[in-house]
Design a protein around this motif. Structure first.
Motif, PDB file in Angstrom:
ATOM      1  N   UNK A   1       0.837  -1.213   0.000  1.00  0.00           N
ATOM      2  CA  UNK A   1       0.000   0.000   0.000  1.00  0.00           C
ATOM      3  C   UNK A   1       0.869   1.259   0.000  1.00  0.00           C
ATOM      4  N   UNK A   2       1.911   1.263   0.815  1.00  0.00           N
ATOM      5  CA  UNK A   2       2.815   2.410   0.853  1.00  0.00           C
ATOM      6  C   UNK A   2       3.513   2.601  -0.485  1.00  0.00           C
ATOM      7  N   UNK A   3       3.951   1.513  -1.094  1.00  0.00           N
ATOM      8  CA  UNK A   3       4.631   1.601  -2.388  1.00  0.00           C
ATOM      9  C   UNK A   3       3.695   2.146  -3.465  1.00  0.00           C
ATOM     10  N   UNK A   4       2.460   1.689  -3.467  1.00  0.00           N
ATOM     11  CA  UNK A   4       1.506   2.180  -4.475  1.00  0.00           C
ATOM     12  C   UNK A   4       1.193   3.656  -4.264  1.00  0.00           C
ATOM     13  N   UNK A   5       1.052   4.083  -3.013  1.00  0.00           N
ATOM     14  CA  UNK A   5       0.803   5.500  -2.732  1.00  0.00           C
ATOM     15  C   UNK A   5       1.985   6.372  -3.148  1.00  0.00           C
ATOM     16  N   UNK A   6       3.187   5.898  -2.855  1.00  0.00           N
ATOM     17  CA  UNK A   6       4.386   6.650  -3.225  1.00  0.00           C
ATOM     18  C   UNK A   6       4.490   6.778  -4.731  1.00  0.00           C
ATOM     19  N   UNK A   7       4.242   5.695  -5.450  1.00  0.00           N
ATOM     20  CA  UNK A   7       4.291   5.739  -6.915  1.00  0.00           C
ATOM     21  C   UNK A   7       3.243   6.690  -7.471  1.00  0.00           C
ATOM     22  N   UNK A   8       2.036   6.635  -6.932  1.00  0.00           N
ATOM     23  CA  UNK A   8       0.980   7.531  -7.405  1.00  0.00           C
ATOM     24  C   UNK A   8       1.351   8.993  -7.164  1.00  0.00           C
ATOM     25  N   UNK A   9       1.938   9.291  -6.011  1.00  0.00           N
ATOM     26  CA  UNK A   9       2.348  10.667  -5.715  1.00  0.00           C
ATOM     27  C   UNK A   9       3.442  11.131  -6.671  1.00  0.00           C
ATOM     28  N   UNK A  10       4.390  10.250  -6.959  1.00  0.00           N
ATOM     29  CA  UNK A  10       5.458  10.615  -7.898  1.00  0.00           C
ATOM     30  C   UNK A  10       4.917  10.828  -9.308  1.00  0.00           C
ATOM     31  N   UNK A  11       3.967  10.012  -9.722  1.00  0.00           N
ATOM     32  CA  UNK A  11       3.387  10.190 -11.050  1.00  0.00           C
ATOM     33  C   UNK A  11       2.554  11.467 -11.137  1.00  0.00           C
ATOM     34  N   UNK A  12       1.851  11.792 -10.049  1.00  0.00           N
ATOM     35  CA  UNK A  12       1.121  13.074 -10.032  1.00  0.00           C
ATOM     36  C   UNK A  12       2.086  14.246 -10.124  1.00  0.00           C
ATOM     37  N   UNK A  13       3.183  14.147  -9.403  1.00  0.00           N
ATOM     38  CA  UNK A  13       4.206  15.198  -9.426  1.00  0.00           C
ATOM     39  C   UNK A  13       4.824  15.327 -10.812  1.00  0.00           C
ATOM     40  N   UNK A  14       5.088  14.197 -11.449  1.00  0.00           N
ATOM     41  CA  UNK A  14       5.630  14.200 -12.810  1.00  0.00           C
ATOM     42  C   UNK A  14       4.656  14.894 -13.769  1.00  0.00           C
ATOM     43  N   UNK A  15       3.367  14.553 -13.663  1.00  0.00           N
ATOM     44  CA  UNK A  15       2.355  15.171 -14.520  1.00  0.00           C
ATOM     45  C   UNK A  15       2.288  16.680 -14.278  1.00  0.00           C
ATOM     46  N   UNK A  16       2.327  17.058 -13.006  1.00  0.00           N
ATOM     47  CA  UNK A  16       2.268  18.479 -12.668  1.00  0.00           C
ATOM     48  C   UNK A  16       3.490  19.223 -13.241  1.00  0.00           C
ATOM     49  N   UNK A  17       4.656  18.659 -13.107  1.00  0.00           N
ATOM     50  CA  UNK A  17       5.870  19.316 -13.610  1.00  0.00           C
ATOM     51  C   UNK A  17       5.910  19.348 -15.136  1.00  0.00           C
ATOM     52  N   UNK A  18       5.323  18.357 -15.772  1.00  0.00           N
ATOM     53  CA  UNK A  18       5.331  18.361 -17.245  1.00  0.00           C
ATOM     54  C   UNK A  18       4.375  19.403 -17.814  1.00  0.00           C
ATOM     55  N   UNK A  19       3.418  19.869 -17.008  1.00  0.00           N
ATOM     56  CA  UNK A  19       2.484  20.896 -17.488  1.00  0.00           C
ATOM     57  C   UNK A  19       2.968  22.307 -17.260  1.00  0.00           C
ATOM     58  N   UNK A  20       4.046  22.470 -16.509  1.00  0.00           N
ATOM     59  CA  UNK A  20       4.602  23.801 -16.275  1.00  0.00           C
ATOM     60  C   UNK A  20       5.249  24.321 -17.540  1.00  0.00           C
ATOM     61  N   UNK A  21       5.191  25.654 -17.752  1.00  0.00           N
ATOM     62  CA  UNK A  21       5.804  26.210 -18.984  1.00  0.00           C
ATOM     63  C   UNK A  21       7.301  26.129 -18.993  1.00  0.00           C
TER      64      UNK A  21
END
Length: 110
Positions: A90-110
């Motif tokens: 559960x911890x590993x899946x949450x950590x991965x999801x948070x990192x993927x959200x962060x990646x998506x957020x950073x890829x949308x920055x100009x």
């Protein structure tokens, strides 16, 4: 190496060897990756841990059923290992999801 081992000992050693080979294959896969995994390796390790726990639990239940004696300490060990395996996954899946959200957020920055 021991021809006189009982069949259940041979089966137990074969299962331990299979679990060890799975961990070795996982280690080889993790080392050979050349791209960021975003904690995917932790999720795979969590699933391997959960699978190993399930194998241990089934084996322990088979042995206790054959002996017609259920040890309370075995129940405690099985439950503790199960809780740890599930919490790790559960911890590993949450950590991965948070990192993927962060990646998506950073890829949308100009």
């Amino acid at each position: 190496t021991e021809p006189g081992l009982p069949p259940r000992a041979k089966v137990a050693l074969a299962v331990l060897m299979a679990i060890g080979l799975c961990w070795a294959a996982f280690g080889g896969w993790a080392v050979t990756r050349r791209t960021p995994m975003f904690a995917q390796d932790r999720v795979v390790a969590g699933w391997l841990g959960l699978g190993a726990w399930l194998l241990f639990t089934v084996g322990a239940l088979v042995i206790t059923t054959l002996r017609h004696k259920l040890e309370p300490s075995l129940i405690v060990v099985v439950l503790a290992l199960g809780v740890l395996a599930i919490a790790n996954l559960r911890t590993a899946r949450r950590t991965r999801a948070a990192l993927l959200r962060r990646k998506e957020h950073l890829s949308q920055l100009p």
